[in-house]
Write a protein that holds these residues in place. Structure first.
Motif, mmCIF file in Angstrom:
data_model
loop_
_atom_site.group_PDB
_atom_site.id
_atom_site.type_symbol
_atom_site.label_atom_id
_atom_site.label_comp_id
_atom_site.label_asym_id
_atom_site.label_seq_id
_atom_site.Cartn_x
_atom_site.Cartn_y
_atom_site.Cartn_z
ATOM 1 N N GLY A 80 7.532 16.931 48.649
ATOM 2 C CA GLY A 80 6.625 16.093 47.727
ATOM 3 C C GLY A 80 5.296 15.915 48.236
ATOM 4 O O GLY A 80 4.323 15.927 47.199
ATOM 5 N N LYS A 85 3.906 16.311 44.087
ATOM 6 C CA LYS A 85 4.913 15.759 43.003
ATOM 7 C C LYS A 85 6.131 14.645 43.671
ATOM 8 O O LYS A 85 6.378 14.975 44.700
ATOM 9 C CB LYS A 85 5.581 16.800 42.217
ATOM 10 N N HIS A 86 6.620 13.805 42.903
ATOM 11 C CA HIS A 86 7.613 13.175 43.361
ATOM 12 C C HIS A 86 8.743 14.110 42.714
ATOM 13 O O HIS A 86 9.189 14.447 41.574
ATOM 14 C CB HIS A 86 7.722 11.724 42.306
ATOM 15 N N LEU A 87 9.730 14.296 43.719
ATOM 16 C CA LEU A 87 10.836 15.423 43.412
ATOM 17 C C LEU A 87 12.103 14.574 43.190
ATOM 18 O O LEU A 87 12.892 15.194 42.605
ATOM 19 C CB LEU A 87 11.010 16.287 44.803
ATOM 20 N N PHE A 131 14.634 21.182 45.735
ATOM 21 C CA PHE A 131 13.292 20.657 46.034
ATOM 22 C C PHE A 131 12.261 21.929 46.637
ATOM 23 O O PHE A 131 10.981 21.693 46.322
ATOM 24 C CB PHE A 131 13.380 19.923 47.445
ATOM 25 N N THR A 135 8.871 22.377 44.742
ATOM 26 C CA THR A 135 7.575 22.585 45.493
ATOM 27 C C THR A 135 6.529 23.784 45.059
ATOM 28 O O THR A 135 5.492 23.719 44.827
ATOM 29 C CB THR A 135 7.968 22.462 46.839
#
Length: 460
Positions: A80, A85-87, A131, A135
């Motif tokens: 993240g 970003k918030h994953l 993830f 990303t």
């Protein structure tokens, strides 16, 4: 392999980096280093469980998988930070819970070890792979460097290994394989992740510093400009009122038929009107400056300044003398160059106010391809304090905004025009040097513009 010989050395590496990251997070107040510290601690726990628990039996193999949850969480935070970003989402939590429940059900029915570990390993591995995909899909790939890609590929392999864990642990000697693989990942992450985050934080600090500089400059110079406008409005209103008084007086004499010399009075009215026109034009140019670069005579620049602020000098009984300015041609923006001398004169008026002898002196001379301007006023020199201030204007207090900050503005404009601004040390009075490159039209000759004009007149 003797666990008690190699293990303390291996596990100390992520623990030391965790402590270092935590100290950096406290020092720089950066959450990125705190998350990195947590990730290294999770790796230390993961390494410990992989080295000791699998040899104790199937139940301990399953127990050794529990630290995966902590590593999965911190790996998500690491990705993240890279992508911005918030994953981790509720969907990921649901997948983890589902995989854990299925593994528990398989364990209660005495399934083989590979079957028991498969659902949980599958859920962890798939979430970790998601993830990496997020990303790359949601992050700014063009901003990723070598360290970004290297670490992301390593995390990808790390979670691919989680998917294969049930097959590996069911084989003979599987516990030894897990020791080697976990050790490999811990060493690689210790060597590559910390440099990446150190670089990322450093770049962020540079960017934040640039934003702080830009914001502070706008605040300081905006406040200074407001102060200049107040003084400017007072001087111009006085100049225009004087001219209008003359015009009204002459017109009254003409109306009443008391003019002894009609033509002379009309010339006086015309000159007064021209004064108003010049003042308004100067005000318009000052408020709506053009970005046009042109060849400018320093003498004309000074005259423009005196039109705007000359009345303030008169009101404060300040004498101003300038010599050697005419004929020195430099290239730049007229209003911005006027702003340099407006700022310096305003600063001088404030500095010498209250002194018995009030004067300002400007002189210019040609030095090679440059023109060197010496600016001086009758206030005592503070060269040491001023040079320190000019070199570090961000630590100025707000009580200086209407005074010394004007000199910072003058220096910024001078540097923008390829010039140099400095405070001269070892001088009795406040003295400043301004150096500007001469315009190309006069660099090829040492003859001043005034001398060329005189030669032209003599020939004709």
């Amino acid at each position: 392999m003797d666990h008690f010989v190699f293990f303390p050395l291996l596990v100390s590496l992520p623990i030391l980096l965790s402590a270092l990251s935590f100290s950096k997070s406290r020092q720089h107040r950066k959450i990125e280093f705190r998350r990195l510290s947590e990730f290294y601690l999770s790796l230390a726990l993961l390494l410990s469980s992989a080295w000791f628990l699998p040899d104790m039996g199937p139940a301990f193999v399953i127990l050794s998988m529990l630290p995966w949850l902590w590593t999965l969480r911190t790996a998500g935070l690491i990705c993240g930070e890279i992508s911005g970003k918030h994953l981790f989402s509720k969907f990921h939590s649901g997948v983890l819970i589902l995989g854990g429940v299925i593994s528990i059900i398989f364990l209660s029915f005495d399934f083989e070890l590979s079957m028991v570990t498969a659902p949980f390993a599958l859920s962890v591995g798939l979430i970790g792979l998601s993830f990496i995909l997020q990303t790359y899909s949601q992050g700014k790939i063009r901003d990723y460097g070598f360290l970004h890609h290297f670490n992301l590929v390593t995390i990808l392999l790390f979670f691919l290994y989680r998917l294969c864990f049930p097959l590996i642990i069911s084989q003979a000697g599987g516990s030894g394989i897990t020791e080697v693989v976990e050790t490999y990942f811990v060493v690689i992450f210790c060597l590559s992740l910390y440099p990446l985050f150190a670089q990322k934080v450093f770049e962020g600090q540079v960017l934040n510093l640039e934003k702080v500089l830009e914001t502070r400059n706008k605040q300081l110079f905006g406040h200074s400009s407001f102060s200049e406008y107040r003084v400017l409005s007072a001087g111009l209103s006085h100049e225009i009122n004087n001219a209008l008084t003359i015009i009204n007086a002459k017109i009254t004499r003409l109306i009443m038929g008391r003019s002894a010399d009609l033509e002379k009075d009309l010339h006086v009215i015309q000159n007064a009107s021209n004064r108003i026109t010049r003042s308004i034009r100067a005000l318009r140019d000052f408020i709506y400056p053009s970005e046009i670069q042109e060849n400018l005579d320093l003498g004309e620049v000074i005259q423009g300044v005196l039109i705007l602020y000359g009345q303030r000098l008169i009101n404060h009984d300040v004498r101003i003398k300038h010599e050697g300015m005419n004929g020195k041609i430099i290239r730049g923006n007229k209003v911005q160059l006027e702003q340099i001398f407006l700022s310096m004169i305003n600063n001088s008026v404030d500095a010498i106010n209250g002194l018995p002898d009030k004067w300002i002196s400007l002189s210019a001379k040609t030095v090679g391809d440059d023109v060197e301007i010496t600016y001086q006023d009758s206030s005592p020199s503070r060269a040491k304090e001023m040079n320190s201030f000019l070199n570090d204007p961000l630590h100025v207090h707000y009580e200086f905004l209407d005074n010394e900050i004007r000199l910072v503005l003058a220096r910024e404009i001078a540097q923008k025009h390829g010039g140099h601004f400095s405070c001269v040390p070892a001088s009795e009075f406040s003295t400043y040097k301004l150096i500007f490159p001469l315009a190309d039209v006069v660099k090829s000759s040492d003859v001043s513009l005034k001398e060329k004009i005189n030669e032209f007149r003599e020939l004709h």
